[in-house]
Design a protein around this motif. Structure first.
Motif, PDB file in Angstrom:
ATOM      1  N   ILE A  86       0.056   0.556  -2.391  1.00  0.00           N
ATOM      2  CA  ILE A  86      -1.073   0.663  -1.463  1.00  0.00           C
ATOM      3  C   ILE A  86      -2.202  -0.297  -1.813  1.00  0.00           C
ATOM      4  N   PHE A  87      -2.222  -0.807  -3.067  1.00  0.00           N
ATOM      5  CA  PHE A  87      -3.254  -1.766  -3.450  1.00  0.00           C
ATOM      6  C   PHE A  87      -2.888  -3.189  -3.042  1.00  0.00           C
ATOM      7  N   GLU A  88      -1.686  -3.349  -2.508  1.00  0.00           N
ATOM      8  CA  GLU A  88      -1.226  -4.680  -2.118  1.00  0.00           C
ATOM      9  C   GLU A  88      -1.042  -4.806  -0.612  1.00  0.00           C
ATOM     10  N   THR A  89      -1.507  -3.818   0.132  1.00  0.00           N
ATOM     11  CA  THR A  89      -1.407  -3.862   1.591  1.00  0.00           C
ATOM     12  C   THR A  89      -2.607  -3.155   2.197  1.00  0.00           C
ATOM     13  N   ASP A  90      -2.973  -3.541   3.390  1.00  0.00           N
ATOM     14  CA  ASP A  90      -4.050  -2.846   4.100  1.00  0.00           C
ATOM     15  C   ASP A  90      -3.499  -2.026   5.260  1.00  0.00           C
ATOM     16  N   ASN A  91      -2.165  -1.876   5.311  1.00  0.00           N
ATOM     17  CA  ASN A  91      -1.542  -1.146   6.416  1.00  0.00           C
ATOM     18  C   ASN A  91      -0.357  -0.342   5.885  1.00  0.00           C
ATOM     19  N   LEU A  92      -0.616   0.918   5.547  1.00  0.00           N
ATOM     20  CA  LEU A  92       0.436   1.770   4.997  1.00  0.00           C
ATOM     21  C   LEU A  92       1.548   2.004   6.015  1.00  0.00           C
ATOM     22  N   THR A  93       1.177   2.207   7.268  1.00  0.00           N
ATOM     23  CA  THR A  93       2.179   2.453   8.308  1.00  0.00           C
ATOM     24  C   THR A  93       3.155   1.289   8.424  1.00  0.00           C
ATOM     25  N   GLU A  98       8.501  -1.253   7.422  1.00  0.00           N
ATOM     26  CA  GLU A  98       9.237  -2.460   7.050  1.00  0.00           C
ATOM     27  C   GLU A  98       9.953  -2.344   5.709  1.00  0.00           C
ATOM     28  N   SER A  99       9.833  -1.220   5.035  1.00  0.00           N
ATOM     29  CA  SER A  99      10.418  -1.068   3.707  1.00  0.00           C
ATOM     30  C   SER A  99      11.941  -0.920   3.773  1.00  0.00           C
TER      31      SER A  99
END
Length: 211
Positions: A86-93, A98-99
């Motif tokens: 979560i510290f490497e993205t600003d969009n959790l959704t 995309e995971s």
């Protein structure tokens, strides 16, 4: 595996009998058997995550470092199955959508249920079991839970208890009765007139389609 699943199933059955006789009417809970009895009695039992239709649809786990995975078991033990951080993205959704790792969880029911579980009478309760237990035991999540034999014994016991409790309530005009084994045996005059049937469970969604 180190555990005899039949012996473990017998243990849960015996434990359930002790609970019914000595503690169920005094507010004592013995999980997950108490919730299984409610489930089979159509009384809204709350089952643990291992028997969810697909845990990937319901929750995620985030550790103190910000890593995201399916649950605490995955986030503490299997970094190759992290969904991201979560510290490497600003969009959790977007990260979840995309995971590649999360995609495997979403695809598990479609792989496991037709192969191993489609004919099982308890499919709507178990859904193939826990992916992390399966992965830990066999190195893949695309098989049914290795504790299947144990679960079948637990489900059968809970279903039997729920059936007898339902019959006991019916004979008492719908009133709750003492949950004791002594009340389970039918009087001789009833044995030819009462057919023992399991309670009718509400329909449950079984997810097998790929998303």
């Amino acid at each position: 595996m180190g555990l005899d699943l039949k012996e473990l199933g017998d243990f849960f059955g015996d434990l359930t009998d002790v609970w019914l006789e000595r503690g169920s009417n005094d507010g004592i809970s013995v999980g997950p058997m108490d919730e299984l009895v409610k489930t089979f009695g159509n009384e809204g039992g709350c089952l643990p995550c291992i028997w969810r239709s697909n845990c990937a649809d319901e929750f995620i786990s985030i550790d103190a470092r910000g890593y995201v995975a399916q649950c605490d078991c995955w986030v503490t033990s299997y970094p190759e199955y992290f969904f991201g951080n979560i510290f490497e993205t600003d969009n959790l959704t977007k990260m979840l959508a995309e995971s590649p790792a999360r995609r495997k969880f979403l695809e598990r029911p479609a792989a496991v249920i037709p192969q191993d579980c489609i004919e099982c009478k308890y499919l709507a309760v178990c859904h193939g079991g826990c992916p992390v237990r399966t992965f830990t035991f066999s190195g893949t999540m695309f098989e049914k839970d290795p504790y299947c034999e144990l679960y079948l014994a637990m489900f059968a016991k809970a279903e039997d208890v729920a059936t007898k409790l339902s019959l006991s309530r019916a004979r008492n005009g719908g009133k709750s009765s003492q949950v004791q084994q002594a009340n389970w045996s039918l009087p001789a005059t009833d044995r030819n007139t009462v057919e023992l049937k399991p309670p009718v469970m509400s329909p449950r969604l079984v997810q097998i389609e790929r998303r």
